[in-house]
Every structure is written in C-alpha cells, then in structure tokens.
Scaffold this motif. Structure first.
Motif, PDB file in Angstrom:
ATOM      1  N   THR A 119       1.107  -0.966  -0.355  1.00  0.00           N
ATOM      2  CA  THR A 119       0.038   0.294  -0.127  1.00  0.00           C
ATOM      3  C   THR A 119       0.322   1.152   0.111  1.00  0.00           C
ATOM      4  N   ALA A 120       0.291   2.536  -0.256  1.00  0.00           N
ATOM      5  CA  ALA A 120       0.907   3.827   0.126  1.00  0.00           C
ATOM      6  C   ALA A 120       2.080   3.599   1.182  1.00  0.00           C
ATOM      7  N   LYS A 121       2.290   2.820   2.153  1.00  0.00           N
ATOM      8  CA  LYS A 121       3.220   3.077   3.196  1.00  0.00           C
ATOM      9  C   LYS A 121       3.827   1.841   3.441  1.00  0.00           C
ATOM     10  N   ASN A 122       3.477   0.791   2.925  1.00  0.00           N
ATOM     11  CA  ASN A 122       3.608  -0.234   3.556  1.00  0.00           C
ATOM     12  C   ASN A 122       3.921  -0.988   2.938  1.00  0.00           C
ATOM     13  N   PRO A 123       5.389  -1.671   2.820  1.00  0.00           N
ATOM     14  CA  PRO A 123       5.240  -2.955   2.386  1.00  0.00           C
ATOM     15  C   PRO A 123       4.572  -4.433   2.401  1.00  0.00           C
ATOM     16  N   PRO A 124       4.241  -5.461   0.955  1.00  0.00           N
ATOM     17  CA  PRO A 124       3.156  -6.392   1.164  1.00  0.00           C
ATOM     18  C   PRO A 124       3.155  -6.886   2.290  1.00  0.00           C
ATOM     19  N   PHE A 125       2.200  -7.765   2.438  1.00  0.00           N
ATOM     20  CA  PHE A 125       1.802  -8.448   3.912  1.00  0.00           C
ATOM     21  C   PHE A 125       1.598 -10.216   3.657  1.00  0.00           C
ATOM     22  N   LEU A 126       2.813 -10.709   3.964  1.00  0.00           N
ATOM     23  CA  LEU A 126       2.783 -12.580   3.313  1.00  0.00           C
ATOM     24  C   LEU A 126       2.792 -13.285   4.434  1.00  0.00           C
ATOM     25  N   LEU A 127       1.990 -13.774   5.101  1.00  0.00           N
ATOM     26  CA  LEU A 127       1.827 -15.101   5.737  1.00  0.00           C
ATOM     27  C   LEU A 127       1.839 -16.486   5.117  1.00  0.00           C
ATOM     28  N   ASP A 128       2.862 -16.649   5.215  1.00  0.00           N
ATOM     29  CA  ASP A 128       3.058 -18.005   4.308  1.00  0.00           C
ATOM     30  C   ASP A 128       4.061 -19.860   5.374  1.00  0.00           C
ATOM     31  N   MET A 129       3.071 -20.252   6.077  1.00  0.00           N
ATOM     32  CA  MET A 129       3.440 -21.523   6.732  1.00  0.00           C
ATOM     33  C   MET A 129       2.979 -22.628   6.493  1.00  0.00           C
ATOM     34  N   ALA A 130       3.954 -23.671   6.797  1.00  0.00           N
ATOM     35  CA  ALA A 130       3.579 -24.862   7.042  1.00  0.00           C
ATOM     36  C   ALA A 130       2.722 -24.966   8.726  1.00  0.00           C
ATOM     37  N   THR A 131       1.465 -25.790   9.005  1.00  0.00           N
ATOM     38  CA  THR A 131       0.520 -26.278   9.636  1.00  0.00           C
ATOM     39  C   THR A 131       1.661 -27.074  10.544  1.00  0.00           C
ATOM     40  N   SER A 132       2.335 -27.405  10.188  1.00  0.00           N
ATOM     41  CA  SER A 132       3.421 -28.399  11.155  1.00  0.00           C
ATOM     42  C   SER A 132       4.191 -27.165  12.057  1.00  0.00           C
ATOM     43  N   ILE A 133       5.179 -27.050  13.696  1.00  0.00           N
ATOM     44  CA  ILE A 133       5.598 -26.294  14.023  1.00  0.00           C
ATOM     45  C   ILE A 133       6.982 -25.875  12.631  1.00  0.00           C
ATOM     46  N   ILE A 134       7.431 -26.936  12.373  1.00  0.00           N
ATOM     47  CA  ILE A 134       8.925 -26.573  10.991  1.00  0.00           C
ATOM     48  C   ILE A 134       8.019 -27.447  10.202  1.00  0.00           C
ATOM     49  N   ALA A 135       9.069 -27.030   9.180  1.00  0.00           N
ATOM     50  CA  ALA A 135       7.927 -28.251   7.693  1.00  0.00           C
ATOM     51  C   ALA A 135       9.702 -29.203   8.031  1.00  0.00           C
ATOM     52  N   LEU A 154      -6.217 -25.919  11.158  1.00  0.00           N
ATOM     53  CA  LEU A 154      -6.136 -25.566   9.383  1.00  0.00           C
ATOM     54  C   LEU A 154      -5.767 -26.769   9.061  1.00  0.00           C
ATOM     55  N   ALA A 155      -4.703 -27.453   9.086  1.00  0.00           N
ATOM     56  CA  ALA A 155      -4.134 -28.960   8.785  1.00  0.00           C
ATOM     57  C   ALA A 155      -5.529 -29.812   8.090  1.00  0.00           C
ATOM     58  N   TYR A 156      -6.524 -29.499   8.431  1.00  0.00           N
ATOM     59  CA  TYR A 156      -8.296 -30.580   8.124  1.00  0.00           C
ATOM     60  C   TYR A 156      -8.451 -29.819   7.076  1.00  0.00           C
ATOM     61  N   ALA A 157      -8.975 -27.964   7.057  1.00  0.00           N
ATOM     62  CA  ALA A 157      -9.183 -27.863   6.498  1.00  0.00           C
ATOM     63  C   ALA A 157      -8.478 -27.969   5.387  1.00  0.00           C
ATOM     64  N   SER A 158      -6.969 -27.590   5.087  1.00  0.00           N
ATOM     65  CA  SER A 158      -6.241 -27.194   3.515  1.00  0.00           C
ATOM     66  C   SER A 158      -6.755 -29.284   2.925  1.00  0.00           C
ATOM     67  N   GLU A 159      -7.768 -30.210   4.034  1.00  0.00           N
ATOM     68  CA  GLU A 159      -7.613 -31.138   3.392  1.00  0.00           C
ATOM     69  C   GLU A 159      -8.657 -31.503   2.372  1.00  0.00           C
ATOM     70  N   ILE A 160      -9.599 -30.558   3.015  1.00  0.00           N
ATOM     71  CA  ILE A 160     -10.395 -30.298   2.689  1.00  0.00           C
ATOM     72  C   ILE A 160     -11.192 -29.314   1.298  1.00  0.00           C
ATOM     73  N   LEU A 161     -10.215 -28.375   1.480  1.00  0.00           N
ATOM     74  CA  LEU A 161     -10.677 -27.122   0.773  1.00  0.00           C
ATOM     75  C   LEU A 161      -9.688 -27.983  -0.682  1.00  0.00           C
ATOM     76  N   ALA A 162      -8.304 -27.676  -0.524  1.00  0.00           N
ATOM     77  CA  ALA A 162      -7.573 -28.834  -1.534  1.00  0.00           C
ATOM     78  C   ALA A 162      -7.356 -29.848  -2.329  1.00  0.00           C
ATOM     79  N   GLY A 163      -7.813 -30.953  -1.129  1.00  0.00           N
ATOM     80  CA  GLY A 163      -7.794 -31.892  -2.092  1.00  0.00           C
ATOM     81  C   GLY A 163      -9.220 -32.027  -2.194  1.00  0.00           C
ATOM     82  N   VAL A 164     -10.228 -32.237  -1.669  1.00  0.00           N
ATOM     83  CA  VAL A 164     -11.598 -32.628  -1.721  1.00  0.00           C
ATOM     84  C   VAL A 164     -12.303 -31.530  -3.164  1.00  0.00           C
ATOM     85  N   LEU A 165     -12.142 -30.503  -3.346  1.00  0.00           N
ATOM     86  CA  LEU A 165     -12.789 -29.619  -4.165  1.00  0.00           C
ATOM     87  C   LEU A 165     -11.772 -29.399  -5.070  1.00  0.00           C
ATOM     88  N   SER A 166     -10.654 -29.760  -5.304  1.00  0.00           N
ATOM     89  CA  SER A 166      -9.507 -29.678  -6.191  1.00  0.00           C
ATOM     90  C   SER A 166      -9.879 -30.723  -7.133  1.00  0.00           C
TER      91      SER A 166
END
Ligand code: NAD
Length: 358
Positions: A174-190, A243-255
C-alpha cells in the motif's frame, strides 16, 4: 563447530539448477521456472524449499513421479471459478499459469477462486502470493500434500496422518507499507527444515518432532531425506491441526485430486493441490482508506515494546524481505553436504560445471 558455508549468487545458482533439471529430462521452459522458484526460496531464507530439493526432484524424474510432458488441463472455466489439473507435471509452471488466469478474472470481477489439482511439489507457496501481490491482488492459499507417507501427527495423535499442508495469505503493498505475507506450514517446522538440521548435524527444537514410538525427540536423523521414521507435530496444538484438516478439505477435496487418506496410492513422490482465493482490494474499499488503515495498523502493532530489545515486533513478510536483502548482498549460503549432493548430481548427469561458491 559448523564450518562456514560456501556462498552463491542468484544467477549462477539459477543456471546450475536449470542445467541439472534440463539434463534430467525437464523441458527447458519448465526447468527455468522450477529452478527460479527453488533459488528464490533460498533467496528469502527458506532453504528447506530451495535448491536442496534437487536430489529429490531428480529422483522423482527417474522414478516417473513427475510427468515431464504434462500439459495443464482446465476442468472448469466459469468466470469467477477456475479449476485446473496439472496432470502430475511440475508445480510452479502449472501454478503460475492457473493463477495468472485467476488474477485476470479477479482484477475484472473483484474476486476469483482457483483450484489446482495433481501438481508436483509447489515449493514455497509465498512466491505465488508475492506474484499476485505484484499485480495489486490479495490472495489466500490452502495446500495439501500427498503421494508420500504422511509426516504430521494430528493433535492428540502419536503418528503421522497429514502432510505439512501450508497456508498462505498475501496482501499487496500500500502507499506506506510493503506487502503482507503470511506463509507457513501447519507443522511447527517444515520437513525441509528437519532435513536441513539433519544435514548440518544439529538438533530440532523440543516439541517439534515425535519418534517412531510416538515419543517427543529433538534428533532429526529419523526424518532425514524421505526415509520417515516418526512425525512432525502441528503448530498451536488443535489450531494448527484444524488448519491442516481444512487444507485437506479445501485443496484435496475441492480440487478433485483427493486427500491424504490411504485409499489413494502413495508412490513416494510429492504432489500438492492448492485452493486459492484471489481478491482485488480496490473492489472492497477505497484505496485511500486501505492505505491509511494498513499504515495505522502496522504502526500500532509494531510499536508494542519488544520483550527482547534485539527482537522487535515484525509484520509477517518482513523476515523474507530481510533475508532477500542480506542474500542479495552476501550470496546464498549452502552447507557442505548440500553442495556435495548437488555436485554429485551434476557429475552423474554429465554437467561439466560444478558449484564452487566463495
Ligand atoms: P516460517 O515459520 O519461517 O514463517 C512463517 C511465516 O511467519 C512467514 O510468513 C514469515 O514472514 C512469518 N514470520 C516469521 N517470523 C516472524 C516474526 N518474528 N514476526 C512476524 N512474522 C514472522 O515458515 P514455515 O512454516 O517453516 O514454512 C516454510 C515454507 O515452507 C513456506 O514457504 C511454505 O509455503 C513452505 N511449505 C511448502 C509445502 C509444500 O508442500 N509445497 C509444505 C510445507 C511448507
């Protein structure tokens, strides 16, 4: 003492990675896109998703676990709903093609939704959100991981039942801020971070890993490479698990590609499917309002007095930007074992150039 790693500039590492993929049988256009995606992950500090993946990718080519001649197929091309199938081909080329089309629709309609099925490893998901942010678009991505044994235990479970199912949310600058990016595995570490720790011969933080008896351990050796003995744990207990479960439903099932459940064949490769929503912020609110509100929010949050004065409050996306700046100046460090693995690959493929670094 861990020895100082060799350092590499972006372009030579990109050329080397492209050459390895091309010599392995990858189409030149795909090789360039996949290579750029990998080297860029190193550039922003995510070495777990960088060129260290090459041995696994080459093993997948050899075993026929990535379709080298695949062409993206559209399953659905309604105005705001796009569904693509990568047909087992490389992840990054398929994802950029599908998301570019979804971006055009979102710019026109205000929002669009896109699913991508059956892609080989999509790598760092944040790169796609950044790509969309550069077009002025916000995006949400839910990804599931399959075609190999599960890696992450469900909350209260003692063995693995999920992939590391990443979730990513991006918002453009935006005018004053760089992009926001939240990008994460749902395990504590990848998983890749466990592999990097195993390669460096160091332990992983307590609470991040279970051994093959379901007991907590800090020794990553059982999870090195792809011989998986044990399980990663989900972040934030039931919340990361949810959230990991939600990814299975949204990505795995709907795709339509399928979830991690064991009725689907697991060949020992890495496949991802992705569910993405792409939004044009300007369709939701006045740009001046967005600019002002994002700036005020960022200022408010980051002015919280840090518990440790050397570690100020950051906005998600700031660490990646900081890594990019540092590595542009200093080069990309690769540990000795990774360099050896890559040079052995190159030798086996008859590539004359070797990684030397500085
Ligand atoms: P991470 O824990 O390093 O970072 C997660 C997020 O937190 C990032 O958005 C980062 O900007 C933010 N962050 C980090 N430190 C912060 C701080 N102090 N304050 C505010 N924000 C901060 O990431 P991860 O969970 O280890 O994931 C690593 C990568 O692995 C991601 O790029 C992800 O897409 C990728 N991944 C891919 C797959 C796949 O199958 N393709 C699977 C799992 C993970």
């Amino acid at each position: 003492m861990i020895p100082d790693p060799a350092r590499f500039d972006f372009d030579p590492l990109l050329d080397f990675t492209t050459d390895v993929l091309t010599a392995g049988g990858c189409r030149e256009t795909d090789a360039r896109i996949v290579a750029r995606h990998l080297v860029d992950a190193n550039m922003v500090g995510h070495d777990s998703h960088g060129v260290g993946m090459l041995p696994a990718y080459l093993a997948h080519i050899k075993k026929g676990l990535v379709e080298l001649d695949a062409e993206l197929e559209w399953l659905n091309r309604m105005p705001a709903l796009l569904q693509a199938d990568a047909r087992g081909g490389w992840g990054a080329p398929a994802a950029y093609t599908a998301l570019d089309e979804a971006a055009a629709r979102a710019s026109e309609l205000g929002l669009s939704c896109c699913t991508l099925a059956n892609a080989h490893h999509l790598g760092r998901i944040g790169a796609y959100a950044e790509h969309l942010s550069a077009k002025g678009l916000a995006s949400l991505h839910f990804v599931n991981v399959y075609d190999h044994a599960p890696l992450v235990a469900p909350f209260r479970g003692s063995d693995a039942r999920f992939g590391t199912n990443p979730i990513c949310i991006g918002f453009p600058e935006t005018a004053k801020n760089p992009p926001f990016l939240l990008d994460m595995a749902t395990s504590i570490i990848a998983l890749g971070k466990v592999r990097v720790a195993a390669n460096k011969g160091i332990t992983v933080p307590p609470g991040t890993l279970l051994n093959d008896q379901g007991m907590p351990t800090t020794d990553p050796s059982g999870m090195a490479g792809f011989e998986i003995r044990g399980a990663l744990t989900p972040f934030a207990r039931h919340k990361g698990y949810g959230l990991a479960y939600a990814s299975e439903i949204l990505a795995g099932v709907l795709s339509r590609s399928g979830t991690i459940q064991p009725q689907h064949e697991r060949r020992g490769g890495i496949q991802n499917s992705m569910f993405s929503i792409i939004l044009s912020p300007a369709a939701f609110a006045e740009t001046d309002w967005i600019d002002q509100e994002i700036a005020a929010l960022g200022e408010y949050v980051t002015q919280s007095p840090p518990m440790d004065w050397d570690s100020p409050v950051l906005i998600p996306g700031a660490p990646e930007r900081a890594w990019r700046g540092k590595r542009e100046r200093e080069g990309i460090p690769l540990d000795e074992k990774t360099v050896d693995q890559l040079n052995t690959l190159a030798e086996g493929l008859g590539i004359p150039d070797r990684l030397k670094g500085e």
